[in-house]
Design a protein around this motif. Structure first.
Motif, PDB file in Angstrom:
ATOM      1  N   GLU A  42       2.717 -42.233  15.997  1.00 21.65           N
ATOM      2  CA  GLU A  42       2.596 -40.877  16.495  1.00 21.65           C
ATOM      3  C   GLU A  42       2.344 -40.870  17.995  1.00 21.65           C
ATOM      4  O   GLU A  42       2.940 -40.120  18.745  1.00 21.65           O
ATOM      5  CB  GLU A  42       1.481 -40.145  15.738  1.00 21.65           C
ATOM      6  CG  GLU A  42       1.763 -40.033  14.225  1.00 21.65           C
ATOM      7  CD  GLU A  42       0.593 -39.422  13.470  1.00 21.65           C
ATOM      8  OE1 GLU A  42      -0.340 -38.934  14.158  1.00 21.65           O
ATOM      9  OE2 GLU A  42       0.602 -39.437  12.238  1.00 21.65           O
ATOM     10  N   ARG A  43       1.441 -41.656  18.448  1.00 27.91           N
ATOM     11  CA  ARG A  43       1.157 -41.769  19.871  1.00 27.91           C
ATOM     12  C   ARG A  43       0.481 -43.119  20.112  1.00 27.91           C
ATOM     13  O   ARG A  43      -0.007 -43.763  19.166  1.00 27.91           O
ATOM     14  CB  ARG A  43       0.267 -40.636  20.362  1.00 27.91           C
ATOM     15  CG  ARG A  43      -1.081 -40.545  19.714  1.00 27.91           C
ATOM     16  CD  ARG A  43      -1.831 -39.314  20.193  1.00 27.91           C
ATOM     17  NE  ARG A  43      -3.145 -39.234  19.551  1.00 27.91           N
ATOM     18  CZ  ARG A  43      -4.246 -39.767  20.047  1.00 27.91           C
ATOM     19  NH1 ARG A  43      -4.169 -40.414  21.192  1.00 27.91           N
ATOM     20  NH2 ARG A  43      -5.415 -39.645  19.415  1.00 27.91           N
ATOM     21  N   GLY A  44       0.361 -43.521  21.327  1.00 26.54           N
ATOM     22  CA  GLY A  44      -0.284 -44.786  21.702  1.00 26.54           C
ATOM     23  C   GLY A  44      -0.664 -44.796  23.183  1.00 26.54           C
ATOM     24  O   GLY A  44      -0.228 -43.947  23.963  1.00 26.54           O
ATOM     25  N   GLY A  45      -1.497 -45.770  23.539  1.00 26.62           N
ATOM     26  CA  GLY A  45      -1.938 -45.847  24.935  1.00 26.62           C
ATOM     27  C   GLY A  45      -2.734 -47.110  25.222  1.00 26.62           C
ATOM     28  O   GLY A  45      -2.950 -47.961  24.347  1.00 26.62           O
ATOM     29  N   ARG A  56       7.544 -47.260  28.980  1.00 27.93           N
ATOM     30  CA  ARG A  56       7.279 -46.963  27.574  1.00 27.93           C
ATOM     31  C   ARG A  56       8.538 -47.189  26.749  1.00 27.93           C
ATOM     32  O   ARG A  56       9.662 -47.078  27.230  1.00 27.93           O
ATOM     33  CB  ARG A  56       6.836 -45.517  27.405  1.00 27.93           C
ATOM     34  CG  ARG A  56       5.436 -45.223  27.915  1.00 27.93           C
ATOM     35  CD  ARG A  56       5.076 -43.756  27.684  1.00 27.93           C
ATOM     36  NE  ARG A  56       3.730 -43.480  28.129  1.00 27.93           N
ATOM     37  CZ  ARG A  56       2.647 -43.623  27.356  1.00 27.93           C
ATOM     38  NH1 ARG A  56       2.779 -44.042  26.117  1.00 27.93           N
ATOM     39  NH2 ARG A  56       1.438 -43.319  27.807  1.00 27.93           N
ATOM     40  N   PHE A  92      -2.578 -47.420  18.869  1.00 26.30           N
ATOM     41  CA  PHE A  92      -1.479 -46.600  18.355  1.00 26.30           C
ATOM     42  C   PHE A  92      -2.006 -45.823  17.136  1.00 26.30           C
ATOM     43  O   PHE A  92      -2.836 -46.344  16.376  1.00 26.30           O
ATOM     44  CB  PHE A  92      -0.275 -47.470  17.950  1.00 26.30           C
ATOM     45  CG  PHE A  92       0.491 -48.002  19.107  1.00 26.30           C
ATOM     46  CD1 PHE A  92       1.504 -47.250  19.687  1.00 26.30           C
ATOM     47  CD2 PHE A  92       0.212 -49.271  19.625  1.00 26.30           C
ATOM     48  CE1 PHE A  92       2.204 -47.774  20.746  1.00 26.30           C
ATOM     49  CE2 PHE A  92       0.923 -49.769  20.673  1.00 26.30           C
ATOM     50  CZ  PHE A  92       1.923 -49.029  21.253  1.00 26.30           C
ATOM     51  N   ARG A  93      -1.421 -44.620  16.976  1.00 25.60           N
ATOM     52  CA  ARG A  93      -1.748 -43.785  15.794  1.00 25.60           C
ATOM     53  C   ARG A  93      -0.570 -43.889  14.848  1.00 25.60           C
ATOM     54  O   ARG A  93       0.544 -43.530  15.179  1.00 25.60           O
ATOM     55  CB  ARG A  93      -1.951 -42.318  16.224  1.00 25.60           C
ATOM     56  CG  ARG A  93      -2.398 -41.400  15.130  1.00 25.60           C
ATOM     57  CD  ARG A  93      -3.846 -41.652  14.765  1.00 25.60           C
ATOM     58  NE  ARG A  93      -4.289 -40.691  13.748  1.00 25.60           N
ATOM     59  CZ  ARG A  93      -5.415 -40.796  13.095  1.00 25.60           C
ATOM     60  NH1 ARG A  93      -6.238 -41.800  13.412  1.00 25.60           N
ATOM     61  NH2 ARG A  93      -5.768 -39.879  12.197  1.00 25.60           N
ATOM     62  N   CYS A  94      -0.858 -44.424  13.649  1.00 25.43           N
ATOM     63  CA  CYS A  94       0.230 -44.678  12.693  1.00 25.43           C
ATOM     64  C   CYS A  94      -0.276 -44.320  11.291  1.00 25.43           C
ATOM     65  O   CYS A  94      -1.299 -44.902  10.847  1.00 25.43           O
ATOM     66  CB  CYS A  94       0.660 -46.132  12.753  1.00 25.43           C
ATOM     67  SG  CYS A  94       1.997 -46.534  11.611  1.00 25.43           S
ATOM     68  N   THR A 107      -5.667 -45.329  13.130  1.00 27.19           N
ATOM     69  CA  THR A 107      -5.655 -45.795  14.527  1.00 27.19           C
ATOM     70  C   THR A 107      -5.645 -47.327  14.538  1.00 27.19           C
ATOM     71  O   THR A 107      -6.552 -47.971  13.990  1.00 27.19           O
ATOM     72  CB  THR A 107      -6.878 -45.279  15.293  1.00 27.19           C
ATOM     73  OG1 THR A 107      -6.858 -43.849  15.275  1.00 27.19           O
ATOM     74  CG2 THR A 107      -6.861 -45.769  16.721  1.00 27.19           C
TER      75      THR A 107
END
Length: 924
Positions: free
Chosen positions: A63-66, A78, A101-103, A107
């Motif tokens: 979903e998102r990451g950082g 990216r 990362f959100r998966c 998290t």
């Protein structure tokens, strides 16, 4: 646009790898958990550097990451499942970035670790003390600010290249930075001038990096050692104004002595010393000069400084003024008899003394008066002054000389009336006169001759002998004196007074006298050499025994001289039998001449002349008394006879008769003894024909190999050989080698047939004949009449027949002939065979035999003669024969004395009688 940095490349590679893994795992998403990854997980970065971090996941659709971190960012890239970010100016010792990362409503996280390091760029060694005393401790401190991590840091303190202390900071916290190392070191003498430094090592090799090193600037240490004792000062206690005196200051136990500084001063005057070093010792020397302004008590200071410390010594010096006394003469130069006043004065505090007499009180002068005489000339007057300074008594003095003028005096001590000097060495002739002014002295012969060079060094010669008048003069007057000079010299024997050679005549009177020159007159003695008592004095009756060498010696107090005098005694000629014989034999070829030595002086001349007969007027050659290259020619022939010899010298002549005979040594040659001789065997034996010439007649002896000639009646063959003949008489020998040959008559020693048992018709046979003879014999054969095809060898010693026939049967004779005779032997050959052989021949054989018989008959009838000697041509095959000188005959004569019995097998020898047919082989 520039390409991506290396860190970015690594991050991208990691991202692609992660994507590959994600794709590979799509089919198994329900079977495996999802994760997040951060690369690099652990990193070492130099402080202030940069780093790319790659954050990735295997989640198919995150979903998102950082990336969470407190560090500065420079750029981000990216993708669907990855993120790459560059971190710059990293200065924190340690940070922990987080990748997330959100998966699937979960998290996913991955943590990393970033540590920084700083190289040891600054390594500082704290300053050392300017001077460090030997034997005391000092501190070494090393500081490395900011370098780290400290746990990887090692510090080392060094003296030159030698490690003093080494420390590792392992175990320190990872965030710790910078380090300090301190050590206490004992100062030593050998550390003087040594360089101390610090070395820092940052070892990051376990983390995949290198070893970083750096060192501080070296610092030099100066150590010193200073003795606690003060310097030793050497200086005078008193110093006179205007004088210069040396002063010195010494100190031991200095290190380094070359660094010490010396201050040496007299009052406020710096003496600028010269410093001399000897190991750990120091000596400073200077010259102190006192001036009138410094008069009084002053301090002499010596100060030695080293390493910030000093040692000092002070001494008191008194500077004073004390001039020498003043001494005056009323007249420095006076004539004899005048009055002179002498006065001595000094400074007020000084007490003066003149000629040993002191003044009444200090400060008053002393005075002396005298009447001048000759003895006062050059007299010195002395004045002393004494002064007390600081408890010491000082003395100074002064002198003055008085000159008195007076007339010359010639004393015997300075100018003797008689001089005696040896000749030769250089001398200084002195005749000195006293007087003032200095007199001049002149010495000359009374007759106005030679003048003596007074006062000069010169050789003494006998020409200076004589009487001289010496005169001394100055402006006060003159003096005169006669002196006698005698020059002595050693004896001399010259050729006039004593000749080297004297000649006396036998029977006269003579004396040996030698006159020598010398002063005093010498005594002369002459004696015969080698005879101590044979002193020659007065007149002598001369005999030959007086001849010889005499030693004459002249002697006086100055020496001696010696000389050899050779006396020759002459006399008339005289013949002596041994040296000039009355009978002499000359040997031809000996090279000898007539020896005739005559006694006489001078040496007589000799001449021998023939008297009468063949020798009349003939000179006889004489042998020279001494061998010389010009010896007379030696004659080849000398006539014997009577000779008269005359000997003559200046004192007379004498004659002698000599009988000369001539002889010669043996001589043999080809004419008297031929080298080759021939004898005949059986002849009457006689000696070899060898004779020799010579006088007296030589005897000849011949031998064979050392064996004398045998006594025998007849000559045999054994007498042949080589003989050695020797001829001898009183004057020598001669020899010859003779070869003897013995000749003898021929003898047929062997006559044989081969085969020995006879021969069949058609067979072959050979007859061999061997003869003994010298010179070698000639061989001849006689064959049966009608024998054809006879062959002979080259020397006729062999007769051969090939294909024998009946005509070859019969008697054969071999004859040997030489210059001394002829000898022959016979042999019979039979040709026979079985009748069966004839029958088998048949009619053809019979016809052939008939034809052969007819041919033989024809041949016999056609021959010029039937009997005689034949010449067989073509030795091997010819049948032609020529009648030579035969007497005819047949084969049936009676047996002779030399014949032999019948040969076995049908061949027998026959006597050599009747008709003989000889076959002689001749060349075609």
């Amino acid at each position: 646009m520039p390409g991506p940095s290396p860190g970015l490349r690594r991050a991208l590679l990691g991202l692609w790898a992660a994507l590959g893994l994600g794709l590979f795992g799509l089919s198994a998403v329900s079977q495996e958990p999802f994760w997040a990854d951060l690369q690099p997980r652990v990193a070492f970065v130099e402080r202030g550097g940069s780093l790319w971090l790659n954050c990735s996941t295997n989640c198919p659709r995150p979903e998102r990451g950082g990336l969470e971190t407190s560090l500065r960012r420079n750029g981000t890239q990216r993708g669907l499942r990855w993120l790459a970010r560059q971190l710059v100016d990293i200065r924190e010792p340690e940070t922990q970035p987080v990748c997330f990362f959100r998966c699937a409503r979960r998290t996913l996280q991955a943590r990393g670790l970033i540590r920084t390091f700083q190289r040891p760029d600054r390594v500082e060694l704290m300053p050392l003390p300017p001077w460090q005393p030997v034997g005391e401790n000092f501190t070494l401190s090393c500081r490395v600010p900011g370098a780290g991590p400290r746990a990887s840091l090692t510090l080392t303190l060094l003296r030159g290249a030698q490690e003093l202390i080494r420390r590792s900071f392992a175990g320190e916290p990872p965030r710790a930075r910078g380090a300090v190392l301190t050590a206490t070191v004992l100062a030593r003498r050998e550390d003087h001038g040594a360089n101390f430094s610090c070395r820092a090592e940052l070892d990051l090799r376990p983390h995949g990096l290198g070893l970083f090193e750096n060192s501080s600037a070296p610092r030099e240490l100066r150590t010193f050692s200073l003795s606690p004792d003060p310097p030793r000062l050497t200086a005078p206690r008193l110093l006179e104004v205007g004088s210069e005196r040396p002063v010195s200051c010494a100190l031991d136990g200095l290190f380094p002595a070359s660094e010490a500084r010396v201050y040496l001063a007299l009052g406020d005057q710096n003496l600028s010393p010269d410093v001399t070093l000897d190991g750990d010792a120091l000596v400073a020397t200077a010259t102190a000069t006192a001036s009138a302004e410094q008069e009084g008590a002053r301090q002499l200071v010596c100060n030695v400084t080293l390493g910030g410390e000093d040692r000092e010594t002070r001494e008191n010096v008194t500077i004073y003024s004390f001039p020498a006394p003043l001494l005056t003469l009323s007249e420095p130069s006076v004539s004899e008899g005048q009055m002179v006043t002498v006065t001595c004065t000094a400074v007020a505090q000084a007490l003066v003394t003149l000629e040993g007499v002191p003044a009444a009180v200090p400060g008053q002068p002393a005075q002396l008066q005298l009447n001048a005489t000759e003895n006062d000339d050059r007299r010195n007057f002395f004045c002393d002054a004494t002064l007390d300074v600081d408890g010491e008594t000082l003395i100074k003095n002064r002198s003055a000389e008085l000159r008195v003028l007076y007339a010359p005096r010639l004393d015997d001590s300075d100018c003797p009336r008689s001089w005696t000097w040896p000749e030769g060495p250089e001398q200084t002739l002195r005749c000195e006169a006293r007087g003032n002014p200095e007199p001049s002295v002149h010495c000359a012969r009374s007759d106005g001759g030679a003048v003596l060079a007074l006062g000069l060094l010169g050789p003494i010669t006998r020409a200076l002998s004589g009487t001289y008048r010496c005169k001394a003069a100055n402006d006060q007057g003159e003096a005169v004196k006669d002196v006698t000079l005698t020059v002595e010299y050693a004896p001399a024997l010259d050729s006039v007074g004593c000749p080297e050679r004297l000649t006396w005549l036998e029977g006269t009177e003579a004396s040996l006298s030698c006159v020598a020159h010398g002063v005093p007159p010498p005594d002369v003695i002459c004696m015969r050499s080698g005879e101590l008592a044979a002193v020659i004095e007065g007149l002598l009756r001369v005999t030959r025994e007086h001849a010889g060498t005499y030693r004459c010696e002249a002697t006086n107090p100055r020496g001696s001289a010696a000389k050899n005098v050779a006396i020759t005694v002459e006399y008339g000629p005289r013949f002596e039998e041994p040296s000039c014989p009355s009978n002499w034999t000359w040997v031809e070829g000996s090279g000898h001449l007539f020896p005739c030595e005559v006694d006489g002086k001078p040496q007589p001349s000799v001449k021998c002349v023939g008297s009468g007969g063949a020798t009349e007027g003939v000179l006889l050659p004489l042998a020279p008394p001494d061998p010389s290259p010009r010896a007379p020619r030696i004659p080849r022939v000398l006539a014997p006879g009577i000779y008269i010899c005359n000997a003559t010298n200046r004192h007379g002549s004498v004659a002698k008769t000599v009988v000369v005979s001539a002889e010669s040594p043996p001589e043999m040659d080809e004419s008297t003894c031929p080298s080759h001789q021939t004898w005949l065997e059986g002849a009457e034996a006689s000696a070899l024909a060898c004779a020799a010439r010579g006088r007296p007649s030589p005897g000849v002896l011949c031998s064979r190999e050392g064996t004398p000639w045998p006594e025998q009646q007849r000559v045999s063959r054994e007498d042949a050989g080589i003989y050695h003949c020797v001829a001898t008489n009183a004057h020598g020998t001669d020899s010859r080698t003779v070869t003897v040959g013995v000749e003898y008559r021929p003898v047929v020693a062997e006559l044989a047939a081969s085969p020995p048992g006879g021969v069949r018709p058609g067979g072959n046979f050979t007859l061999t004949c061997r003869a003994e003879a010298w010179p070698p014999a000639q061989i001849s054969w006689r064959a049966p009449p009608g024998a054809l095809n006879i062959g002979l060898s080259s020397n006729n010693s062999t007769l051969s027949v090939a294909g024998a026939m009946g005509s070859h049967g019969g008697e054969y004779e071999c004859a040997a002939t030489n210059a001394h005779g002829r000898h022959a032997r016979r042999i019979t050959v039979r040709v026979a065979g079985p009748w069966l052989w004839v029958a088998v021949g048949g009619a053809a054989g019979g016809a052939a035999l008939l034809a052969a018989g007819a041919g033989l008959a024809f041949y016999v009838q056609s021959t010029a003669c039937k009997k005689g000697e034949y010449n067989v041509q073509e030795a091997e095959s010819s049948g032609e024969a020529v009648c030579l000188n035969g007497a005819g005959g047949g084969a049936g004569g009676a047996a002779g004395a030399e014949g032999g019995p019948e040969a076995a097998g049908g061949a027998a020898e026959s006597p050599a009688e009747g008709e003989v047919f000889a076959i002689q082989l001749t060349s075609a």
